[in-house]
Write a protein that holds these residues in place. Structure first.
Motif, PDB file in Angstrom:
ATOM      1  N   TYR A  37       0.844  -1.186   0.000  1.00  8.41           N
ATOM      2  CA  TYR A  37       0.000   0.000   0.000  1.00  8.41           C
ATOM      3  C   TYR A  37       0.884   1.242   0.000  1.00  8.41           C
ATOM      4  O   TYR A  37       1.969   1.262   0.583  1.00  8.41           O
ATOM      5  CB  TYR A  37      -0.901   0.042   1.247  1.00  8.41           C
ATOM      6  CG  TYR A  37      -2.085  -0.885   1.222  1.00  8.41           C
ATOM      7  CD1 TYR A  37      -2.000  -2.178   1.740  1.00  8.41           C
ATOM      8  CD2 TYR A  37      -3.309  -0.472   0.704  1.00  8.41           C
ATOM      9  CE1 TYR A  37      -3.108  -3.024   1.740  1.00  8.41           C
ATOM     10  CE2 TYR A  37      -4.418  -1.306   0.708  1.00  8.41           C
ATOM     11  CZ  TYR A  37      -4.310  -2.575   1.227  1.00  8.41           C
ATOM     12  OH  TYR A  37      -5.405  -3.403   1.228  1.00  8.41           O
ATOM     13  N   GLN A  39       0.930   5.366   0.924  1.00 11.81           N
ATOM     14  CA  GLN A  39       0.252   6.420   1.674  1.00 11.81           C
ATOM     15  C   GLN A  39       0.926   7.751   1.374  1.00 11.81           C
ATOM     16  O   GLN A  39       1.958   8.083   1.959  1.00 11.81           O
ATOM     17  CB  GLN A  39       0.265   6.134   3.180  1.00 11.81           C
ATOM     18  CG  GLN A  39      -0.625   7.071   3.970  1.00 11.81           C
ATOM     19  CD  GLN A  39      -0.681   6.744   5.445  1.00 11.81           C
ATOM     20  OE1 GLN A  39       0.322   6.404   6.053  1.00 11.81           O
ATOM     21  NE2 GLN A  39      -1.868   6.866   6.035  1.00 11.81           N
ATOM     22  N   PRO A  41       1.111  12.062   1.126  1.00 10.64           N
ATOM     23  CA  PRO A  41       0.872  13.058   2.185  1.00 10.64           C
ATOM     24  C   PRO A  41      -0.598  13.246   2.544  1.00 10.64           C
ATOM     25  O   PRO A  41      -0.910  13.642   3.650  1.00 10.64           O
ATOM     26  CB  PRO A  41       1.476  14.337   1.591  1.00 10.64           C
ATOM     27  CG  PRO A  41       2.582  13.840   0.713  1.00 10.64           C
ATOM     28  CD  PRO A  41       2.049  12.562   0.107  1.00 10.64           C
ATOM     29  N   SER A  42      -1.507  12.971   1.626  1.00 10.88           N
ATOM     30  CA  SER A  42      -2.940  13.060   1.948  1.00 10.88           C
ATOM     31  C   SER A  42      -3.352  12.022   2.978  1.00 10.88           C
ATOM     32  O   SER A  42      -4.418  12.124   3.589  1.00 10.88           O
ATOM     33  CB  SER A  42      -3.787  12.860   0.692  1.00 10.88           C
ATOM     34  OG  SER A  42      -3.638  11.523   0.210  1.00 10.88           O
ATOM     35  N   ARG A  43      -2.514  11.002   3.145  1.00 10.18           N
ATOM     36  CA  ARG A  43      -2.676   9.921   4.131  1.00 10.18           C
ATOM     37  C   ARG A  43      -3.722   8.873   3.765  1.00 10.18           C
ATOM     38  O   ARG A  43      -3.969   7.953   4.542  1.00 10.18           O
ATOM     39  CB  ARG A  43      -2.929  10.484   5.530  1.00 10.18           C
ATOM     40  CG  ARG A  43      -1.764  11.321   6.030  1.00 10.18           C
ATOM     41  CD  ARG A  43      -1.823  11.593   7.504  1.00 10.18           C
ATOM     42  NE  ARG A  43      -1.501  10.405   8.280  1.00 10.18           N
ATOM     43  CZ  ARG A  43      -1.452  10.416   9.611  1.00 10.18           C
ATOM     44  NH1 ARG A  43      -1.730  11.511  10.285  1.00 10.18           N
ATOM     45  NH2 ARG A  43      -1.158   9.297  10.263  1.00 10.18           N
ATOM     46  N   GLN A  44      -4.342   9.012   2.599  1.00 16.73           N
ATOM     47  CA  GLN A  44      -5.238   7.916   2.199  1.00 16.73           C
ATOM     48  C   GLN A  44      -4.393   6.722   1.793  1.00 16.73           C
ATOM     49  O   GLN A  44      -3.394   6.847   1.107  1.00 16.73           O
ATOM     50  CB  GLN A  44      -6.149   8.326   1.045  1.00 16.73           C
ATOM     51  CG  GLN A  44      -7.035   7.182   0.578  1.00 16.73           C
ATOM     52  CD  GLN A  44      -8.289   7.621  -0.114  1.00 16.73           C
ATOM     53  OE1 GLN A  44      -8.439   8.798  -0.471  1.00 16.73           O
ATOM     54  NE2 GLN A  44      -9.209   6.698  -0.316  1.00 16.73           N
ATOM     55  N   MET A  45      -4.780   5.545   2.223  1.00 12.47           N
ATOM     56  CA  MET A  45      -4.068   4.303   1.949  1.00 12.47           C
ATOM     57  C   MET A  45      -4.521   3.777   0.591  1.00 12.47           C
ATOM     58  O   MET A  45      -5.705   3.475   0.403  1.00 12.47           O
ATOM     59  CB  MET A  45      -4.362   3.297   3.047  1.00 12.47           C
ATOM     60  CG  MET A  45      -3.356   2.178   3.175  1.00 12.47           C
ATOM     61  SD  MET A  45      -1.744   2.697   3.750  1.00 12.47           S
ATOM     62  CE  MET A  45      -2.108   3.020   5.448  1.00 12.47           C
ATOM     63  N   LEU A  47      -4.008   1.018  -2.548  1.00 11.37           N
ATOM     64  CA  LEU A  47      -3.447  -0.272  -2.931  1.00 11.37           C
ATOM     65  C   LEU A  47      -2.540  -0.106  -4.150  1.00 11.37           C
ATOM     66  O   LEU A  47      -2.929   0.474  -5.156  1.00 11.37           O
ATOM     67  CB  LEU A  47      -4.565  -1.257  -3.261  1.00 11.37           C
ATOM     68  CG  LEU A  47      -4.114  -2.635  -3.753  1.00 11.37           C
ATOM     69  CD1 LEU A  47      -3.442  -3.402  -2.623  1.00 11.37           C
ATOM     70  CD2 LEU A  47      -5.284  -3.419  -4.317  1.00 11.37           C
ATOM     71  N   MET A  89       4.795   7.133   1.787  1.00 10.24           N
ATOM     72  CA  MET A  89       5.139   6.042   2.680  1.00 10.24           C
ATOM     73  C   MET A  89       4.557   4.762   2.080  1.00 10.24           C
ATOM     74  O   MET A  89       3.405   4.767   1.614  1.00 10.24           O
ATOM     75  CB  MET A  89       4.580   6.291   4.070  1.00 10.24           C
ATOM     76  CG  MET A  89       5.242   5.481   5.154  1.00 10.24           C
ATOM     77  SD  MET A  89       5.025   6.264   6.772  1.00 10.24           S
ATOM     78  CE  MET A  89       6.035   5.207   7.776  1.00 10.24           C
ATOM     79  N   PHE A  91       3.695   0.682   2.679  1.00  6.01           N
ATOM     80  CA  PHE A  91       3.486  -0.350   3.683  1.00  6.01           C
ATOM     81  C   PHE A  91       3.333  -1.709   3.015  1.00  6.01           C
ATOM     82  O   PHE A  91       2.574  -1.865   2.055  1.00  6.01           O
ATOM     83  CB  PHE A  91       2.223  -0.060   4.496  1.00  6.01           C
ATOM     84  CG  PHE A  91       2.328   1.127   5.400  1.00  6.01           C
ATOM     85  CD1 PHE A  91       1.933   2.375   4.967  1.00  6.01           C
ATOM     86  CD2 PHE A  91       2.820   0.988   6.687  1.00  6.01           C
ATOM     87  CE1 PHE A  91       2.026   3.483   5.802  1.00  6.01           C
ATOM     88  CE2 PHE A  91       2.919   2.084   7.531  1.00  6.01           C
ATOM     89  CZ  PHE A  91       2.522   3.339   7.094  1.00  6.01           C
ATOM     90  N   PHE A 104       0.163  -5.081   9.120  1.00  4.70           N
ATOM     91  CA  PHE A 104       1.024  -4.138   8.408  1.00  4.70           C
ATOM     92  C   PHE A 104       2.435  -4.141   8.966  1.00  4.70           C
ATOM     93  O   PHE A 104       2.661  -4.337  10.161  1.00  4.70           O
ATOM     94  CB  PHE A 104       0.476  -2.716   8.544  1.00  4.70           C
ATOM     95  CG  PHE A 104      -0.717  -2.435   7.675  1.00  4.70           C
ATOM     96  CD1 PHE A 104      -1.986  -2.734   8.115  1.00  4.70           C
ATOM     97  CD2 PHE A 104      -0.557  -1.856   6.429  1.00  4.70           C
ATOM     98  CE1 PHE A 104      -3.099  -2.471   7.323  1.00  4.70           C
ATOM     99  CE2 PHE A 104      -1.653  -1.590   5.625  1.00  4.70           C
ATOM    100  CZ  PHE A 104      -2.921  -1.900   6.078  1.00  4.70           C
TER     101      PHE A 104
END
Lengths: 114, 114
Positions: A37, A39, A41-45, A47, A89, A91, A104
């Motif tokens: 996944y 992520q 800067p908007s922080r939405q995860m 796929l 980021m 994961f 995770f």
């Protein structure tokens, strides 16, 4: 119990180059899925890619591909032709058929330099 | 196509106040639903999951609770917030009740407890 380990906290790559993000996992189950996944800067995860454990062929999605080594329990992500928008980021995650719970890793921060 | 909504997007609450975060999924029936919390710069921690209306499983004993009053609605609540409840809360769904499958995430709620 299942675990996912991402030992590199940060990586940096030049735009247009290739980078590989590492991940190892542990599970006693034979039926499981692995994911990467992203992520931003908007922080939405979001796929990026998924791999079924029973499939020997490595998954690919455009510039993203994985190197799935089942015996070594290794699942690395290769990003080709890196773009500035790949800065995020990342994961690594594992889910098994036994409990359907997504585990995770701690994540790795990837920076793409112009 | 399926979409997942979360609201509010951002919330600032005083210590001791109640909390209600809502997650809804469109375009699918009988989803598995999940609540995760992510502390700053960290990985995701599974808080609750639900395989059907009124069915809630708690992963981590804490100050929070979850409810699923409708098939595609998942609510995260607290009667009295603590400073440690601050974080980024993500809701996720998966289409398959039986097998482990890909989880898709909502846009998240950023909660700050002061």
């Amino acid at each position: 119990a299942q675990t996912v380990t991402q030992s590199q906290p940060e990586m940096s790559v030049q735009e247009a180059e290739t980078v590989t993000l590492s991940c190892t996992y542990d599970t006693s189950e034979s039926n499981y899925y692995l994911f990467w996944y992203k992520q931003p800067p908007s922080r939405q995860m979001i796929l990026v890619i998924r791999q079924e454990a029973y499939k020997q062929q490595n998954a690919t999605e455009n510039r993203f591909s994985v190197n799935f080594q089942k015996a070594a329990k290794s699942f690395s992500l290769k990003i080709s032709d890196s773009q500035l928008g790949d800065t995020a980021m990342y994961f690594c995650a594992l889910i098994t058929g036994a409990n359907s719970k997504l585990t995770f890793g701690k994540g790795i921060t990837l920076s793409v330099r112009p | 196509s399926q979409t997942i909504h979360q609201w509010p997007a951002t919330l600032v609450q005083p210590v001791g106040s109640p909390l209600s975060l809502e997650c809804t999924v469109e375009g699918t029936s009988n989803p598995n639903l999940y609540w995760y919390r992510q502390a700053a710069g960290r990985g995701l921690q599974l808080l609750f999951y639900s395989v059907g209306i009124g069915q809630i499983s708690s992963e981590v004993p804490q100050n929070l609770s979850a409810s699923r009053p409708q098939d595609r609605q998942f609510i995260l609540s607290s009667k009295k917030l603590l400073l440690s409840d601050s974080g980024f809360y993500l809701c996720a769904w998966t289409a398959d009740r039986v097998l482990a499958d890909t989880q898709y995430f909502g846009p998240g709620t950023r909660l700050t407890v002061l």
